[in-house]
Design a protein around this motif. Structure first.
Motif, short mmCIF file in Angstrom:
data_model
loop_
_atom_site.label_atom_id
_atom_site.label_comp_id
_atom_site.label_asym_id
_atom_site.label_seq_id
_atom_site.Cartn_x
_atom_site.Cartn_y
_atom_site.Cartn_z
N PHE A 46 -3.24 22.53 15.68
CA PHE A 46 -3.70 23.19 14.49
C PHE A 46 -2.62 23.78 13.52
CE2 PHE A 46 -7.55 22.78 16.53
CZ PHE A 46 -8.47 22.08 16.00
N MET A 49 -0.43 21.27 12.08
CA MET A 49 -1.00 20.39 10.97
C MET A 49 -0.84 21.42 9.76
SD MET A 49 -1.84 17.60 12.07
CE MET A 49 -3.01 17.27 11.13
N VAL A 224 -22.65 17.88 12.77
CA VAL A 224 -21.26 17.35 13.16
C VAL A 224 -20.96 16.04 13.65
CG1 VAL A 224 -19.15 17.82 15.01
CG2 VAL A 224 -20.50 19.98 13.98
N ASN A 228 -19.07 13.29 11.29
CA ASN A 228 -17.89 12.70 11.71
C ASN A 228 -17.97 11.13 12.33
OD1 ASN A 228 -16.54 15.15 11.61
ND2 ASN A 228 -17.03 15.46 13.67
N VAL A 249 -10.52 9.54 5.55
CA VAL A 249 -9.46 10.24 6.26
C VAL A 249 -8.76 8.96 6.84
CG1 VAL A 249 -8.94 11.18 8.59
CG2 VAL A 249 -10.63 12.19 6.95
N ASN A 264 -1.94 16.04 5.85
CA ASN A 264 -2.48 17.22 6.61
C ASN A 264 -3.36 18.05 6.06
OD1 ASN A 264 -1.28 16.54 9.36
ND2 ASN A 264 0.80 16.34 7.86
N ILE A 267 -6.68 16.34 5.83
CA ILE A 267 -7.35 16.41 7.17
C ILE A 267 -8.17 17.79 7.49
CG2 ILE A 267 -7.09 16.76 9.68
CD1 ILE A 267 -4.61 14.49 9.33
N ALA A 271 -12.74 18.60 6.97
CA ALA A 271 -13.58 19.35 8.36
C ALA A 271 -14.19 20.45 7.93
CB ALA A 271 -12.59 19.45 9.37
N TYR A 278 -20.57 24.89 12.09
CA TYR A 278 -20.43 25.39 13.39
C TYR A 278 -20.20 26.81 13.36
CZ TYR A 278 -17.53 26.33 17.65
OH TYR A 278 -17.02 27.13 18.70
N TYR B 126 -13.22 25.17 22.02
CA TYR B 126 -14.36 24.12 21.34
C TYR B 126 -13.70 23.50 20.23
CZ TYR B 126 -18.51 21.81 20.61
OH TYR B 126 -19.52 20.79 20.44
N LEU B 127 -12.97 24.15 19.25
CA LEU B 127 -12.80 23.60 17.99
C LEU B 127 -12.25 22.22 17.98
CD1 LEU B 127 -12.72 24.92 15.35
CD2 LEU B 127 -10.38 25.53 15.45
N PRO B 128 -11.52 21.99 18.69
CA PRO B 128 -11.14 20.29 18.60
C PRO B 128 -12.16 19.34 18.53
CG PRO B 128 -9.61 21.45 20.03
CD PRO B 128 -10.63 22.56 19.65
N ALA B 129 -13.32 19.79 19.21
CA ALA B 129 -14.40 18.89 19.44
C ALA B 129 -15.39 19.13 18.07
CB ALA B 129 -15.41 19.41 20.59
N VAL B 130 -15.02 19.62 17.12
CA VAL B 130 -15.78 19.82 15.91
C VAL B 130 -14.99 18.74 15.12
CG1 VAL B 130 -16.49 21.00 13.78
CG2 VAL B 130 -16.46 22.12 16.36
N PHE B 131 -13.88 18.43 15.04
CA PHE B 131 -13.00 17.42 14.21
C PHE B 131 -13.48 16.12 14.69
CE2 PHE B 131 -10.92 21.27 13.19
CZ PHE B 131 -10.12 20.94 12.09
N ALA B 132 -13.72 15.22 13.57
CA ALA B 132 -14.00 13.74 13.78
C ALA B 132 -12.83 13.40 14.73
CB ALA B 132 -14.16 13.16 12.52
N PRO B 133 -13.07 12.53 15.62
CA PRO B 133 -12.26 11.59 16.31
C PRO B 133 -11.31 10.81 15.59
CG PRO B 133 -14.42 11.41 17.27
CD PRO B 133 -14.96 12.07 16.01
N ILE B 134 -11.57 10.39 14.51
CA ILE B 134 -10.91 9.74 13.31
C ILE B 134 -9.65 10.62 12.84
CG2 ILE B 134 -12.19 9.74 11.21
CD1 ILE B 134 -10.80 6.70 12.57
N THR B 135 -10.20 11.66 12.49
CA THR B 135 -9.47 12.87 12.07
C THR B 135 -8.28 13.36 12.94
OG1 THR B 135 -11.17 13.65 10.89
CG2 THR B 135 -9.61 15.26 11.04
N MET B 139 -4.47 13.12 13.09
CA MET B 139 -3.60 14.58 13.51
C MET B 139 -2.55 13.88 14.78
SD MET B 139 -6.46 17.44 14.07
CE MET B 139 -5.30 18.84 14.14
#
Lengths: 296, 310
Positions: A46, A49, A224, A228, A249, A264, A267, A271, A278, B126-135, B139
């Protein structure tokens, strides 16, 4: 029994070993340090990015990834949004999520309620058939799903996306909520019925409020997941005007990826809604999300 | 199946049996969910199996031609990619069971005790799990960028220049490079499941064990581990299922390449149908994946729903 597990306050009852030992607890300190290091490693992508998102193209190619920018290029956010058509795709995604998530939860809750509280023959088989649907890979159904939407004339449209999204979200929610509704004491439902409450009233005024923690957790998970979702959207949507955020994306990162700053920034912006949802519902998360799936 | 007793050998104080009126009352609650489920999920799935016995380009103008088991024969004997995809899917399942599960358990055990910054640390993991896999794919493609990417720049900066790689461009590394990104996103989910499971460890038992003079390790072995058994089963089954589903990450990072080195079953089924216009082969691959999933899921469900008769 699942419901009682939810009511219990989060792990505050684990004291750090026997209190009698006065000297510094080196094990605990070592554990804490290693956890902090793990978190730092988890945060690094992060940070990189973000540092790239605020760099100009020149800074990206001359300065190391971890260096601060020579020139803070906040404009990347606005330009990226413009290039990637963020407002339009964001609105599409928002529309889909705002319709799909509450509606799906309501339909799943209604089904889970009768499966969990009203005894009829083979109710377990019905639950199992629904549950199977949540556990097989989506890709198995994509080819025929494409044909179904084509013959319905709903291909490449947002309603044509919402319907399969509902179908793919409901099974897991039924499986989870079934556990919660089953845990509601029979006497409670029986006595409401004796006093003349209809099946719908028992659902709306007794069972649904009791399932609030589970519903909140499922709401985040589903929001979520919907925001996504990629595989179904890429199969069913064709014109860019109908794209949802994940397609935007992917499109951005393959078409305009020479501008890493903008990429970036894009991206990050893609989110933001899930991050908001969340953070808002986070406290329900560990308590409610999976307690129903874990039987003691 | 009128009242009482017919299926109710349970608690004598509350005889409750199957009741026709009750079953009917359930109908309106079940109908919307069932219709959606059957029409948009179950039927397409079954139709995939049906299509696997046909040869079809997927174009409307063309009629599917019945070919029996020919697609399966082709898949198993003449498709050069199928076995690579199957092997990669199995590698993915095995690695996922080994890495994110263990890491998630360790982190959950650590973050289950009261300590400074516990909630922040949970959120960060946990944060990365919130991002879309395609995102996440976008990254990590940036992190793996051969010249400007963080990984190679870091290796160069610390003097390990020779370790720098074409992480996604080299068939030997590509699958593992993609998998690393999946560990980053997957651990948070496993951690949350284990944290939920740890809440069900009876504190009385922990206290009792301590009073009896058990050390931390003994408490862990004899109290925590047995109590975590159901959670572990859930984590294992979900990990396997999610591994078989992996799609977005691969599409976004490598598209299955280079030279099919990151191809997996879910993506290969999709590619056969939509890119190669061989819906029959796509259906056959989907069927193989379906059978693999059902072989795992059905026993799990039988176990999960056991004793739910009340």
């Amino acid at each position: 029994m699942t419901a009682t597990a939810v009511a219990r306050p989060t792990g505050t009852r684990t004291p750090d070993g026997p209190r009698r030992r006065r000297p510094t607890d080196w094990t605990s300190i070592g554990l804490w340090v290693s956890l902090v290091i793990t978190c730092l490693i988890w945060a690094i992508p992060f940070i990189f990015m973000f540092l790239t998102a605020v760099k100009t193209q020149a800074d990206v190619s001359t300065r190391p990834v971890w260096a601060l920018p020579e020139l803070w290029a906040w404009g990347n956010f606005a330009e990226g949004a413009q290039t990637g058509d963020l407002w339009n795709t964001g609105l599409n995604s928002l529309l889909v999520s705002v319709i799909k998530v509450p509606l799906g939860l309501l339909l799943a809750a209604a089904a889970a309620y009768v499966l969990g509280t009203i005894r009829f023959r083979r109710h377990k088989l019905v639950v199992a058939i629904f549950a199977v649907g949540s556990m097989v890979p989506i890709q198995i159904a994509l080819g025929p799903l494409f044909n179904t939407m084509l013959s319905l004339g709903l291909l490449d449209s947002l309603p044509g996306l919402i319907l399969p999204y509902l179908a793919f979200g409901i099974p897991y929610q039924i499986f989870m909520l079934y556990g919660f509704f089953r845990a509601i004491p029979e006497e409670m439902i029986e006595s409401a019925r004796v006093e003349g409450a209809s099946t719908f009233r028992i659902f709306w005024q007794i069972c649904l409020p009791m399932a609030k923690p589970a519903l909140a957790a499922l709401f985040i998970l589903d929001f979520v997941a919907t925001w996504n979702e990629y595989a179904i959207a890429v199969t069913l949507l064709q014109s860019q005007a109908n794209y949802t955020i994940p397609l935007a994306v992917q499109n951005f990162s393959t078409q305009f990826s020479t501008d890493y700053g903008q990429l970036n920034a894009f991206i990050f912006m893609s989110a933001i809604p899930v991050l908001i949802v969340y953070l808002m519902f986070q406290r329900y998360f560990v308590q409610g999300a999976f307690a129903g799936s874990v039987k003691g | 199946m009128t009242t009482h007793t017919s299926t109710a050998p349970r608690s004598a104080s509350h005889p409750r049996g199957v009741n026709r009126g009750r079953g009917l009352r359930a109908v309106p609650f079940l109908v919307p969910a069932t219709l959606l489920y059957v029409y948009f999920l179950a039927y397409p799935m079954v139709d995939s199996v049906r299509l696997s016995f046909f040869e079809w380009s997927g174009f409307r103008t063309e009629e599917p031609v019945w070919v029996g088991l020919q697609n399966y024969v082709r898949l198993f004997t003449a498709d050069p990619v199928f076995w690579t995809a199957a092997k990669n899917s199995i590698i993915w399942v095995a690695l996922s069971l080994a890495l994110p599960v263990t890491l998630g358990l360790l982190i959950a055990l650590g973050l289950n005790r009261a300590m400074l910054g516990r909630n922040t640390m949970r959120a960060v993991i946990y944060l990365p799990a919130v991002f879309a896999p395609i995102t996440v794919a976008a990254m990590w493609r940036w992190i793996y960028n051969p010249t400007l990417g963080a990984l190679n720049q870091f290796l160069t900066a610390v003097g390990l220049e020779s370790w720098a790689q074409q992480w996604l461009g080299d068939p030997t590394f590509a699958l593992y490079s993609v998998f690393a990104a999946s560990v980053w996103t997957g651990v948070g989910f496993t951690m949350v499941l284990f944290l939920a499971g740890l809440q069900q460890v009876p504190p009385e038992l922990v206290d009792a064990a301590k009073v009896d003079g058990a050390g931390r390790w003994q408490v862990f072995r004899n109290v925590t581990v047995p109590a975590l058994r159901p959670t572990t089963a859930v984590v294992v089954i979900l990990t396997i299922i999610n591994s078989l589903k992996v799609f977005d990450l691969v599409v976004g990072m490598t598209g299955g390449g280079p030279a099919q080195s990151t191809q997996v079953l879910a993506l290969w089924s999709y590619t056969q149908s939509f890119a190669n216009h061989t819906f029959g082969l796509g259906g056959a691959t989907a069927t193989v994946l379906l059978i693999m999933s059902l072989a795992l899921v059905v026993p799990y469900l039988v176990w999960a729903l056991r004793g739910d008769d009340r």
